[in-house]
Design a protein around this motif. Structure first.
Motif, PDB file in Angstrom:
ATOM      1  N   THR A 313       0.871  -1.181   0.000  1.00 39.35           N
ATOM      2  CA  THR A 313       0.000   0.000   0.000  1.00 39.35           C
ATOM      3  C   THR A 313       0.901   1.222   0.000  1.00 39.35           C
ATOM      4  O   THR A 313       1.753   1.381   0.890  1.00 39.35           O
ATOM      5  N   TYR A 317      -1.026   3.053  -4.794  1.00 39.04           N
ATOM      6  CA  TYR A 317      -1.694   1.751  -4.870  1.00 39.04           C
ATOM      7  C   TYR A 317      -2.179   1.327  -3.479  1.00 39.04           C
ATOM      8  O   TYR A 317      -1.620   1.732  -2.454  1.00 39.04           O
ATOM      9  N   TYR A 320      -1.561  -3.750  -3.360  1.00 40.29           N
ATOM     10  CA  TYR A 320      -1.056  -4.270  -4.642  1.00 40.29           C
ATOM     11  C   TYR A 320      -0.279  -5.558  -4.360  1.00 40.29           C
ATOM     12  O   TYR A 320       0.629  -5.584  -3.522  1.00 40.29           O
TER      13      TYR A 320
END
Length: 381
Positions: A313, A317, A320
């Protein structure tokens, strides 16, 4: 015996012991494809098993000195099985296949002067443990003590020794007072009873080889068992049952193992990935199971397989998926996930994020130096 339950039943006609029905159940061998990490060489599963000659050549050379053993005749390895060493004693050669129920002086408490395979296997069991330990200690120094113990158990367990005994035709040479009863009992126990007998007979033969040649017997037995065990070690490495750098070298080669970092276990991979990505605001790594753990069967009975994924994170994103890994425990699976993240499909993304973090750190460093210079300049005026 060390890790194998001991069979003290009597197969002689004088015995009145009833067959035992309280033994542990016989588990079927797991013939499914072994679990692997995210690698691209699944074709390895379709390769034919190596010959003993090829497998012996593929083993890493010894790295630990174990002390000298007496010289002996040069040893050659056949394509199917290594040649069976001779037992230089007719009495020991016969005793290796003779159950106490065949003796004319048979009684419940065996005569101390009668030598049978039951007595010889006591010594042979210890010899095989020692030979397997020397082999693993000398050729696989990168393995942990726990991994060495797992591999040693694979080499010396009853199923392995019984297979070797059948390969050498020992099943046709066993002499038991009541063979019919033994065969029937073996059927009731899923052939586990006869496997125990054959395992004992094989251990007894190893003991006879050593005891019948005080000068060269141990050296002959060691070369024989190293060649005999080599394909099983190579097979364990090829199927990645023991994920360590030392075993990956068996099928990748030293240079390839260094180049293909995706196939080399790194026990500090999680810490390395953390150093490369963490430092920015709101950036975090999370390691979580992506499926339930499995209890393995076959050669790995009693072991578990864990499945861990690493999520990122940050850098725009949320959670991810960087990589997924499998291992004998959660720590190993997490490290494999980090290895996959740094050297697998997400490698470019990880490098890009590391570059962004580097740029942020560089900007902070420049700003800090400018601030310090400014403060020094103000102090001088």
């Amino acid at each position: 015996m060390s890790k194998r339950y001991h069979d003290d039943r009597d197969y002689g006609p004088q015995s009145h012991k009833k067959p035992r029905h309280d033994e542990r159940p016989s588990y079927p061998q797991d013939t499914s494809r072994p679990l692997r990490n995210d690698r691209n060489n699944y074709g390895d599963y379709h390769k034919p098993p190596p010959s003993h000659t090829e497998a012996l050549a593929a083993l890493p050379p010894p790295t630990q000195p174990l002390g000298p053993v007496p010289a002996y005749t040069p040893f050659t390895v056949a394509g199917h099985l290594p040649p069976l060493p001779d037992v230089h004693s007719s009495s020991l050669a016969s005793a290796s296949f003779r159950h106490k129920s065949t003796l004319t002086t048979y009684n419940r408490s065996a005569n101390a002067h009668d030598v049978t395979y039951e007595k010889l296997e006591f010594y042979g069991d210890a010899l095989l443990e020692l030979l397997a330990t020397r082999l693993l200690f000398a050729r696989f120094p990168a393995l942990t003590a726990g991994q060495q113990s797992q591999l040693r158990e694979l080499l010396v367990k009853n199923e392995t020794l019984a297979d070797y005994a059948r390969g050498y035709g020992f099943d046709q040479r066993v002499r038991v007072g009541d063979m019919d009863r033994m065969v029937e009992d073996a059927k009731e126990r899923g052939n586990k009873g006869f496997n125990k007998v054959l395992g004992d007979v094989f251990e007894a033969y190893v003991a006879a080889v050593v005891l019948s040649d005080h000068e060269d017997g141990f050296a002959v037995a060691e070369k024989w068992m190293t060649a005999l065990w080599a394909p099983k070690l190579v097979d364990a490495a090829a199927k990645e049952r023991y994920l360590t750098p030392g075993l990956n070298i068996l099928h990748d080669g030293p240079n390839q193992a260094k180049a293909d970092m995706l196939g080399v276990y790194n026990p500090t991979a999680k810490a390395e990935l953390q150093r490369r990505l963490l430092g920015g605001a709101g950036v975090k790594l999370e390691y979580e199971p992506y499926q339930k753990s499995l209890e393995l069967k076959g050669d790995q009975l009693g072991q578990n397989r864990h499945f861990i994924a690493v999520y990122l994170t940050g850098y725009g994103y949320v959670r991810y998926v960087l990589g997924k890994g499998e291992g004998k425990n959660k720590v190993e699976a997490g490290n494999w996930a980090a290895v996959v993240a740094m050297h697998g499909g997400a490698k470019g993304f990880v490098d890009e994020c590391e570059g962004k973090l580097g740029a942020v750190r560089e900007a902070k460093r420049v700003a800090k130096e400018a601030k310090e210079a400014k403060e020094e300049g103000g102090a001088e005026t």
